[in-house]
Design an enzyme around this catalytic site. Structure first.
Site, PDB file in Angstrom:
ATOM      1  N   PHE A 182      -2.601   5.378   5.725  1.00 45.53           N
ATOM      2  CA  PHE A 182      -1.401   4.529   5.766  1.00 45.53           C
ATOM      3  C   PHE A 182      -0.615   4.822   4.502  1.00 45.53           C
ATOM      4  O   PHE A 182      -1.111   4.583   3.395  1.00 45.53           O
ATOM      5  CB  PHE A 182      -1.882   3.078   5.817  1.00 45.53           C
ATOM      6  CG  PHE A 182      -0.844   2.000   5.799  1.00 45.53           C
ATOM      7  CD1 PHE A 182      -0.284   1.531   6.986  1.00 45.53           C
ATOM      8  CD2 PHE A 182      -0.461   1.403   4.609  1.00 45.53           C
ATOM      9  CE1 PHE A 182       0.637   0.482   6.971  1.00 45.53           C
ATOM     10  CE2 PHE A 182       0.458   0.358   4.587  1.00 45.53           C
ATOM     11  CZ  PHE A 182       1.006  -0.107   5.778  1.00 45.53           C
ATOM     12  N   LEU A 232       2.456   4.043   2.420  1.00 43.64           N
ATOM     13  CA  LEU A 232       3.601   3.199   2.071  1.00 43.64           C
ATOM     14  C   LEU A 232       3.950   3.381   0.585  1.00 43.64           C
ATOM     15  O   LEU A 232       5.097   3.613   0.220  1.00 43.64           O
ATOM     16  CB  LEU A 232       3.243   1.730   2.373  1.00 43.64           C
ATOM     17  CG  LEU A 232       4.255   0.662   1.993  1.00 43.64           C
ATOM     18  CD1 LEU A 232       5.537   0.803   2.815  1.00 43.64           C
ATOM     19  CD2 LEU A 232       3.687  -0.750   2.214  1.00 43.64           C
ATOM     20  N   ILE A 272      -2.823   7.145  -1.787  1.00 45.63           N
ATOM     21  CA  ILE A 272      -3.043   7.018  -0.346  1.00 45.63           C
ATOM     22  C   ILE A 272      -4.535   7.169  -0.032  1.00 45.63           C
ATOM     23  O   ILE A 272      -5.129   8.246  -0.205  1.00 45.63           O
ATOM     24  CB  ILE A 272      -2.182   8.039   0.446  1.00 45.63           C
ATOM     25  CG1 ILE A 272      -0.697   7.868   0.059  1.00 45.63           C
ATOM     26  CG2 ILE A 272      -2.398   7.855   1.950  1.00 45.63           C
ATOM     27  CD1 ILE A 272      -0.146   6.438   0.163  1.00 45.63           C
ATOM     28  N   GLY A 310      -4.406  -6.555   7.680  1.00 47.65           N
ATOM     29  CA  GLY A 310      -5.277  -5.732   6.833  1.00 47.65           C
ATOM     30  C   GLY A 310      -5.912  -6.523   5.704  1.00 47.65           C
ATOM     31  O   GLY A 310      -7.056  -6.276   5.312  1.00 47.65           O
ATOM     32  N   GLN A 313     -23.532 -10.156 -16.557  1.00 47.98           N
ATOM     33  CA  GLN A 313     -23.938 -10.986 -17.699  1.00 47.98           C
ATOM     34  C   GLN A 313     -25.407 -11.397 -17.582  1.00 47.98           C
ATOM     35  O   GLN A 313     -26.153 -11.346 -18.554  1.00 47.98           O
ATOM     36  CB  GLN A 313     -23.031 -12.231 -17.750  1.00 47.98           C
ATOM     37  CG  GLN A 313     -23.121 -13.002 -19.047  1.00 47.98           C
ATOM     38  CD  GLN A 313     -22.554 -12.218 -20.229  1.00 47.98           C
ATOM     39  OE1 GLN A 313     -21.843 -11.229 -20.049  1.00 47.98           O
ATOM     40  NE2 GLN A 313     -22.905 -12.631 -21.438  1.00 47.98           N
ATOM     41  N   GLY A 321     -27.644  -8.727 -18.568  1.00 48.10           N
ATOM     42  CA  GLY A 321     -27.581  -8.320 -19.981  1.00 48.10           C
ATOM     43  C   GLY A 321     -27.284  -6.834 -20.096  1.00 48.10           C
ATOM     44  O   GLY A 321     -26.506  -6.279 -19.318  1.00 48.10           O
ATOM     45  N   GLU A 360      -3.634  -3.286  -0.937  1.00 40.57           N
ATOM     46  CA  GLU A 360      -3.096  -4.119   0.152  1.00 40.57           C
ATOM     47  C   GLU A 360      -2.403  -5.376  -0.385  1.00 40.57           C
ATOM     48  O   GLU A 360      -2.452  -6.445   0.217  1.00 40.57           O
ATOM     49  CB  GLU A 360      -4.167  -4.418   1.203  1.00 40.57           C
ATOM     50  CG  GLU A 360      -4.590  -3.125   1.892  1.00 40.57           C
ATOM     51  CD  GLU A 360      -5.209  -3.294   3.244  1.00 40.57           C
ATOM     52  OE1 GLU A 360      -4.841  -4.236   3.953  1.00 40.57           O
ATOM     53  OE2 GLU A 360      -6.047  -2.443   3.600  1.00 40.57           O
ATOM     54  N   THR A 384      -1.289  -6.853  -4.514  1.00 42.64           N
ATOM     55  CA  THR A 384      -1.992  -7.421  -5.677  1.00 42.64           C
ATOM     56  C   THR A 384      -2.178  -8.931  -5.502  1.00 42.64           C
ATOM     57  O   THR A 384      -1.527  -9.548  -4.644  1.00 42.64           O
ATOM     58  CB  THR A 384      -1.152  -7.198  -6.955  1.00 42.64           C
ATOM     59  OG1 THR A 384       0.106  -7.875  -6.755  1.00 42.64           O
ATOM     60  CG2 THR A 384      -0.905  -5.726  -7.245  1.00 42.64           C
TER      61      THR A 384
END
Ligand code: CAA
Length: 380
Positions: A123, A125, A157, A242, A336, A339, A363, A365
């Site tokens: 896809f 874009l 992409i 999506g 965490q 460790g 897709e 943010t």
């Protein structure tokens, strides 16, 4: 909304879990280290129907519902988010787009191969100067006879290195902004089209991400998908759906991080006691579990709304926003709890921590998800 899964949905979850444990878990670390796509496994996933989850049977898919697809994405992502990335692009961004917007002839020509993994799709874009501002794209498609001539560059992409089919968004009327964008299907061997170098990424290193170049690339008019100049809407509607898949991916990563943290807390001793006996660790695990369960409900709810043909635009963004954010938080806490061991490559949580990060970016943010949610809240 019913909180129980149907026997068919349970079966999808169970089969995907079994597949992931057998085929993905043993190779996920190597894929990450070697920056390698498991193409053979993807083909196998295709032959089992996992690449054509929601494609109607008449076009070669298995015609499952969105919730079943989400369960599969979640289970595959628990073991290998790199491989689930390609599964998501194929199902959510290529197949769904074609099912919803392609002509009957285009569906018959392309979907049967995509649905079983004989061919792969991408896809396209995003561009070097337009990511969140998707309408700011610069690639052009100029009509010439019975073709369109494409010029421009696409960036980041997913699945590009091995895809056969590219759904490409280009300006057909540069003066009309987002109402001058159209969607084209470009086959890999089209003269004037090339796939650029592989990006060296922080996480999901067993997935492919490349640039695409279009230089006087002639695409037949019959490869226009949907209406001329209405391609932006095609992209937006496809991404609405999506994002449910990416929420499921983030959920799977978060569940895996929690699983690892619980396991380690039952094995590792400090100050003469198991880690799990310390309230400091118990509180962390409880918070992680609460976040994972909340993400799960939001993700399943958005899929359920799509399955019931209810408006799910805000729901998919809420699910994607929340699941992506908590995937990073849960993976961070899992590191965490481990460790120093959580910081070295020998432990799965190190990979999960890196893989989780992309879900807040692609897709749309997290900031774009907030924008979509706020717009839905404020609209008349
Ligand atoms: N669902 C359906 N339609 C939508 C929509 C949505 N979520 N958001 C906008 N639209 C429609 C509008 O209704 C409008 O339609 P009309 O022309 O019929 O009126 C049209 O789209 C234009 O809308 P806007 O004027 O609101 O558009 P905008 O330019 O302000 O942009 C945006 C809106 C939400 C910011 C959009 O640009 C966007 O979603 N950006 C993020 C892009 C993105 O997610 N990129 C991800 C790349 S793909 C990827 O990551 C894949 C991968 O590799 C795995």
């Amino acid at each position: 909304m019913d909180f129980t899964l149907t026997p068919e949905q349970e079966l999808f979850r169970k089969s995907a879990r079994e597949f992931a444990l057998k085929e993905l878990e043993p190779i996920a670390t190597d894929l990450d280290r070697e920056h390698r796509v498991a193409l053979d496994v993807l083909r196998e996933l295709g032959s089992l129907g996992y690449l054509g989850m929601t494609v109607p049977e008449e076009y070669g898919g298995i015609g499952a519902d969105m919730l079943s697809y989400v369960l599969v994405m979640e289970e595959l992502s628990r073991s290998c988010a790199s491989t689930s990335t390609a599964v998501s692009v194929q199902n959510s961004l290529c197949n769904t787009l074609l099912v919803e917007f392609a002509s009957e002839a285009q569906k018959r020509k392309y979907l049967p191969d995509l649905a079983v993994g004989k061919r792969f799709g991408a896809f396209a874009l995003t561009e070097p100067e337009s990511g969140s501002d998707a309408a700011g794209l610069k690639t052009t498609a100029v009509a010439k006879g019975d073709s369109f001539i494409l010029n421009g560059t696409k960036r980041f992409i997913t699945s590009a290195s091995f895809s056969d089919i590219f759904l490409v968004f280009a300006l057909t009327d540069p003066s009309a902004g987002n109402r001058g964008v159209s969607c084209f299907l470009v086959e890999r061997d089209t003269p004037g089209f090339t796939v650029g170098k592989e990006e060296d990424k922080l996480g999901i290193r067993g997935s492919s991400t490349c640039e695409l170049f279009f230089e006087s690339c002639r695409v037949p008019r019959e490869n226009l998908i949907g209406e001329l100049h209405r391609g932006f809407k095609v992209a937006m509607v496809t991404l609405d759906s999506g994002r449910i898949g990416i929420a499921a991916q983030a959920l799977g990563i978060a569940q895996a991080a929690l699983d690892e943290a619980v396991k380690y807390s039952k094995e590792r001793k400090a100050f003469g006691k198991l880690l799990g006996e310390f309230q400091a660790i118990q509180f962390k695990l409880a918070d992680m579990k609460a976040k994972v369960e909340a993400a799960r409900l939001l993700t399943y709810k958005s899929a359920w709304k799509k399955d019931h043909k209810l408006d799910y635009i805000a729901d998919s963004s809420i699910a994607k926003l929340y699941a992506a954010e908590i995937a990073s938080e849960v993976a961070d806490e899992a590191v965490q709890i481990h460790g120093g061991y959580g910081y070295i490559r020998d432990y799965k949580v190190e990979r999960l921590y890196r893989d989780a990060r992309i879900t807040r970016i692609y897709e749309g943010t997290s900031e774009i998800q907030k924008l979509v949610i706020a717009r839905e809240l404020l609209k008349d």
